[in-house]
Design an enzyme around this catalytic site. Structure first.
Site, PDB file in Angstrom:
ATOM      1  N   ASP A  20       0.844  -1.200   0.000  1.00 19.98           N
ATOM      2  CA  ASP A  20       0.000   0.000   0.000  1.00 19.98           C
ATOM      3  C   ASP A  20       0.880   1.252   0.000  1.00 19.98           C
ATOM      4  O   ASP A  20       0.956   1.979   1.004  1.00 19.98           O
ATOM      5  CB  ASP A  20      -0.932  -0.015   1.222  1.00 19.98           C
ATOM      6  CG  ASP A  20      -1.939  -1.155   1.147  1.00 19.98           C
ATOM      7  OD1 ASP A  20      -2.205  -1.652   0.034  1.00 19.98           O
ATOM      8  OD2 ASP A  20      -2.472  -1.548   2.195  1.00 19.98           O
ATOM      9  N   LYS A  42       0.792  -8.471  -1.400  1.00 21.84           N
ATOM     10  CA  LYS A  42      -0.594  -8.175  -1.738  1.00 21.84           C
ATOM     11  C   LYS A  42      -0.654  -6.903  -2.567  1.00 21.84           C
ATOM     12  O   LYS A  42      -0.182  -5.847  -2.144  1.00 21.84           O
ATOM     13  CB  LYS A  42      -1.418  -7.989  -0.458  1.00 21.84           C
ATOM     14  CG  LYS A  42      -2.899  -7.784  -0.743  1.00 21.84           C
ATOM     15  CD  LYS A  42      -3.705  -7.686   0.527  1.00 21.84           C
ATOM     16  CE  LYS A  42      -3.658  -6.321   1.160  1.00 21.84           C
ATOM     17  NZ  LYS A  42      -4.276  -5.249   0.364  1.00 21.84           N
ATOM     18  N   ASP A  69      -5.608  -8.460  -4.540  1.00 22.40           N
ATOM     19  CA  ASP A  69      -6.677  -8.053  -3.617  1.00 22.40           C
ATOM     20  C   ASP A  69      -7.627  -7.067  -4.291  1.00 22.40           C
ATOM     21  O   ASP A  69      -7.700  -5.896  -3.930  1.00 22.40           O
ATOM     22  CB  ASP A  69      -6.020  -7.428  -2.366  1.00 22.40           C
ATOM     23  CG  ASP A  69      -7.011  -7.048  -1.277  1.00 22.40           C
ATOM     24  OD1 ASP A  69      -8.128  -7.581  -1.273  1.00 22.40           O
ATOM     25  OD2 ASP A  69      -6.644  -6.221  -0.420  1.00 22.40           O
ATOM     26  N   LYS A  71     -10.961  -7.514  -4.564  1.00 22.51           N
ATOM     27  CA  LYS A  71     -12.273  -7.543  -3.897  1.00 22.51           C
ATOM     28  C   LYS A  71     -13.404  -7.321  -4.897  1.00 22.51           C
ATOM     29  O   LYS A  71     -14.234  -6.426  -4.747  1.00 22.51           O
ATOM     30  CB  LYS A  71     -12.352  -6.481  -2.801  1.00 22.51           C
ATOM     31  CG  LYS A  71     -11.351  -6.664  -1.669  1.00 22.51           C
ATOM     32  CD  LYS A  71     -11.664  -5.728  -0.507  1.00 22.51           C
ATOM     33  CE  LYS A  71     -10.691  -5.822   0.633  1.00 22.51           C
ATOM     34  NZ  LYS A  71      -9.364  -5.276   0.361  1.00 22.51           N
ATOM     35  N   ASP A  74     -19.724  -7.677  -8.190  1.00 21.79           N
ATOM     36  CA  ASP A  74     -20.515  -7.176  -9.315  1.00 21.79           C
ATOM     37  C   ASP A  74     -21.475  -8.283  -9.733  1.00 21.79           C
ATOM     38  O   ASP A  74     -21.558  -9.314  -9.049  1.00 21.79           O
ATOM     39  CB  ASP A  74     -19.565  -6.768 -10.463  1.00 21.79           C
ATOM     40  CG  ASP A  74     -20.126  -5.646 -11.320  1.00 21.79           C
ATOM     41  OD1 ASP A  74     -21.321  -5.718 -11.690  1.00 21.79           O
ATOM     42  OD2 ASP A  74     -19.375  -4.699 -11.631  1.00 21.79           O
ATOM     43  N   ILE A  75     -22.150  -8.114 -10.842  1.00 24.33           N
ATOM     44  CA  ILE A  75     -23.028  -9.207 -11.295  1.00 24.33           C
ATOM     45  C   ILE A  75     -22.148 -10.407 -11.667  1.00 24.33           C
ATOM     46  O   ILE A  75     -20.967 -10.234 -12.017  1.00 24.33           O
ATOM     47  CB  ILE A  75     -23.919  -8.776 -12.488  1.00 24.33           C
ATOM     48  CG1 ILE A  75     -23.069  -8.285 -13.664  1.00 24.33           C
ATOM     49  CG2 ILE A  75     -24.916  -7.699 -12.059  1.00 24.33           C
ATOM     50  CD1 ILE A  75     -23.860  -8.067 -14.949  1.00 24.33           C
ATOM     51  N   PRO A  76     -22.707 -11.626 -11.581  1.00 23.43           N
ATOM     52  CA  PRO A  76     -21.873 -12.825 -11.766  1.00 23.43           C
ATOM     53  C   PRO A  76     -21.036 -12.823 -13.056  1.00 23.43           C
ATOM     54  O   PRO A  76     -19.845 -13.141 -13.024  1.00 23.43           O
ATOM     55  CB  PRO A  76     -22.893 -13.965 -11.757  1.00 23.43           C
ATOM     56  CG  PRO A  76     -23.982 -13.463 -10.850  1.00 23.43           C
ATOM     57  CD  PRO A  76     -24.076 -11.982 -11.133  1.00 23.43           C
ATOM     58  N   THR A  78     -19.872 -10.376 -14.876  1.00 26.73           N
ATOM     59  CA  THR A  78     -18.783  -9.391 -14.837  1.00 26.73           C
ATOM     60  C   THR A  78     -17.645  -9.888 -13.951  1.00 26.73           C
ATOM     61  O   THR A  78     -16.458  -9.754 -14.293  1.00 26.73           O
ATOM     62  CB  THR A  78     -19.323  -8.033 -14.335  1.00 26.73           C
ATOM     63  OG1 THR A  78     -20.361  -7.627 -15.216  1.00 26.73           O
ATOM     64  CG2 THR A  78     -18.246  -6.966 -14.298  1.00 26.73           C
ATOM     65  N   THR A 133     -12.261  -5.699   8.168  1.00 27.52           N
ATOM     66  CA  THR A 133     -11.747  -5.534   9.535  1.00 27.52           C
ATOM     67  C   THR A 133     -11.916  -4.096  10.052  1.00 27.52           C
ATOM     68  O   THR A 133     -11.651  -3.818  11.216  1.00 27.52           O
ATOM     69  CB  THR A 133     -10.265  -5.947   9.611  1.00 27.52           C
ATOM     70  OG1 THR A 133      -9.592  -5.462   8.449  1.00 27.52           O
ATOM     71  CG2 THR A 133     -10.118  -7.441   9.672  1.00 27.52           C
ATOM     72  N   ARG A 195      -1.854  -5.964  14.234  1.00 29.86           N
ATOM     73  CA  ARG A 195      -1.121  -4.852  14.851  1.00 29.86           C
ATOM     74  C   ARG A 195      -0.166  -5.403  15.898  1.00 29.86           C
ATOM     75  O   ARG A 195      -0.491  -6.354  16.602  1.00 29.86           O
ATOM     76  CB  ARG A 195      -2.090  -3.862  15.506  1.00 29.86           C
ATOM     77  CG  ARG A 195      -2.884  -3.034  14.484  1.00 29.86           C
ATOM     78  CD  ARG A 195      -1.958  -2.133  13.670  1.00 29.86           C
ATOM     79  NE  ARG A 195      -2.634  -1.332  12.673  1.00 29.86           N
ATOM     80  CZ  ARG A 195      -2.874  -1.705  11.415  1.00 29.86           C
ATOM     81  NH1 ARG A 195      -2.516  -2.900  10.990  1.00 29.86           N
ATOM     82  NH2 ARG A 195      -3.463  -0.870  10.575  1.00 29.86           N
ATOM     83  N   GLN A 204      -8.447   0.277  11.368  1.00 32.72           N
ATOM     84  CA  GLN A 204      -8.837  -1.096  11.678  1.00 32.72           C
ATOM     85  C   GLN A 204      -9.510  -1.163  13.043  1.00 32.72           C
ATOM     86  O   GLN A 204      -9.119  -0.469  13.968  1.00 32.72           O
ATOM     87  CB  GLN A 204      -7.598  -2.015  11.675  1.00 32.72           C
ATOM     88  CG  GLN A 204      -6.838  -2.059  10.364  1.00 32.72           C
ATOM     89  CD  GLN A 204      -7.535  -2.887   9.288  1.00 32.72           C
ATOM     90  OE1 GLN A 204      -8.738  -3.124   9.361  1.00 32.72           O
ATOM     91  NE2 GLN A 204      -6.799  -3.311   8.288  1.00 32.72           N
ATOM     92  N   ARG A 225       0.552  -1.232   7.041  1.00 34.72           N
ATOM     93  CA  ARG A 225       1.072  -0.064   7.757  1.00 34.72           C
ATOM     94  C   ARG A 225       2.041  -0.360   8.902  1.00 34.72           C
ATOM     95  O   ARG A 225       3.008   0.389   9.061  1.00 34.72           O
ATOM     96  CB  ARG A 225      -0.099   0.823   8.209  1.00 34.72           C
ATOM     97  CG  ARG A 225      -0.698   1.593   7.029  1.00 34.72           C
ATOM     98  CD  ARG A 225      -2.045   2.191   7.341  1.00 34.72           C
ATOM     99  NE  ARG A 225      -3.043   1.155   7.513  1.00 34.72           N
ATOM    100  CZ  ARG A 225      -4.340   1.399   7.680  1.00 34.72           C
ATOM    101  NH1 ARG A 225      -4.778   2.650   7.707  1.00 34.72           N
ATOM    102  NH2 ARG A 225      -5.203   0.412   7.806  1.00 34.72           N
TER     103      ARG A 225
HETATM  104  O1  C5P Z   1      -2.156  -1.269   6.956  1.00 31.08           O
HETATM  105  P1  C5P Z   1      -2.902  -2.511   7.324  1.00 31.08           P
HETATM  106  O2  C5P Z   1      -2.003  -3.615   7.833  1.00 31.08           O
HETATM  107  O3  C5P Z   1      -4.079  -2.239   8.225  1.00 31.08           O
HETATM  108  O4  C5P Z   1      -3.476  -3.005   5.914  1.00 31.08           O
HETATM  109  C1  C5P Z   1      -4.317  -4.095   5.755  1.00 31.08           C
HETATM  110  C2  C5P Z   1      -4.457  -4.380   4.296  1.00 31.08           C
HETATM  111  O5  C5P Z   1      -5.368  -5.459   4.161  1.00 31.08           O
HETATM  112  C3  C5P Z   1      -5.004  -3.240   3.456  1.00 31.08           C
HETATM  113  O6  C5P Z   1      -4.342  -3.285   2.195  1.00 31.08           O
HETATM  114  C4  C5P Z   1      -6.475  -3.554   3.267  1.00 31.08           C
HETATM  115  O7  C5P Z   1      -6.965  -3.147   2.014  1.00 31.08           O
HETATM  116  C5  C5P Z   1      -6.459  -5.069   3.334  1.00 31.08           C
HETATM  117  N1  C5P Z   1      -7.692  -5.700   3.787  1.00 31.08           N
HETATM  118  C6  C5P Z   1      -8.302  -5.406   4.997  1.00 31.08           C
HETATM  119  N2  C5P Z   1      -9.481  -6.005   5.348  1.00 31.08           N
HETATM  120  C7  C5P Z   1     -10.007  -6.920   4.555  1.00 31.08           C
HETATM  121  C8  C5P Z   1      -9.381  -7.255   3.337  1.00 31.08           C
HETATM  122  C9  C5P Z   1      -8.203  -6.615   2.993  1.00 31.08           C
HETATM  123  O8  C5P Z   1      -7.778  -4.594   5.762  1.00 31.08           O
HETATM  124  N3  C5P Z   1     -11.113  -7.552   4.922  1.00 31.08           N
END
Ligand code: C5P
Length: 257
Positions: A20, A42, A69, A71, A74-76, A78, A133, A195, A204, A225
């Protein structure tokens, strides 16, 4: 079936670094710096949008693994088309939102299998995102207008994702034990919301340490992060890997006692 299958995998592969960062040059130099320590990366919405395919290609050429990642939701048809393209890159994991429904998930699975077969590649794991999360019970109720609390919602979505052909889910570490019990040892559990020590929660809500997440049965932890914002990123990674080993050893000790 081994109840503790998640304990046997290569420990170094359990850490997925969330790329990120704001620009591609930083992503590439981060990968070069981290490749000796981390095998799994990721690629999230920001870098997918900037230059996803080239970044995935670079990671693959370096022999690294990729969690795409995107995520999708959308419609099936697509989602079928999008997953078909993602699998062509040779990614190792791709995800959709479980809220998209069983038909959408089953289309995603079919696309992945077809595309990988055509490209003669191993199919990526198809993961379903349950409840992000960044939600807690209060914000889930306020946004989704549901009477389900987070745990109940995660379980319902995970069960329907499994039925529709998903290989696993993305959830918070707080739901791992429940899902392991309900869905068995082979269902892949990937947990962000990690964390360490006194590091900020950022946005989070449902968080846990690397050690506890692994000891609870997480197959993979996703961390961004806490590594990216650290003064010494390599040291942060080394500490997380140490915690992964401790969590793994704790779980193993429990298994053998
Ligand atoms: O910075 P941090 O460790 O909180 O980042 C978590 C990463 O996981 C982010 O890239 C976020 O998009 C991803 N993520 C998430 N929750 C989900 C799926 C993915 O935090 N359910």
């Amino acid at each position: 079936m081994d109840k503790n299958r998640h304990l046997d995998a290569d420990l170094r592969e359990k850490l997925i670094l969330g790329l990120d960062v704001d620009d591609m040059a930083e992503a590439y130099s981060l990968i070069d710096k981290m490749a000796p320590y981390i095998k799994y990366y990721k690629v999230g919405l920001q870098l997918i949008t900037k230059d996803g395919p080239r970044l995935v290609g670079t990671l693959k050429r370096k022999g690294l693994k990729v969690f795409y990642d995107a995520k999708f939701f959308d419609i099936p048809q697509t989602v079928y088309n999008a997953c078909y393209e993602a699998a062509r890159y040779g990614v190792n994991m791709v995800n959709v939102h479980a809220l998209g429904g069983e038909k959408m998930i089953s289309y995603a699975k079919e696309a992945i299998m077809k595309s990988s077969d055509k490209m003669k590649l191993d199919p990526p794991l198809l993961l379903a995102v349950t409840v992000l999360t960044s939600f807690d019970n209060r914000s889930l109720k306020a946004s989704v207008k549901t009477d389900f609390d987070v745990k109940k919602m995660v379980l319902a979505l995970a069960k329907s994702a499994k039925k529709a052909g998903a290989d696993g889910v993305v959830c918070s570490p707080h739901e791992i034990k429940m899902l392991r019990k309900e869905l068995g040892p082979d269902f892949v559990i990937v947990t962000p919301g990690i964390r360490t020590g006194k590091i900020s929660k950022d946005d989070q809500k449902r968080i846990m340490t690397p050690k506890d997440a692994i000891a609870s049965g997480s197959d993979y932890i996703v961390v961004a992060r806490p590594i990216l914002k650290a003064d010494d990123r390599v040291l942060a990674v080394e500490n997380i890997l140490k915690e992964i080993k401790e969590g793994y050893d704790n779980a193993k000790r429990r298994k053998n006692s």
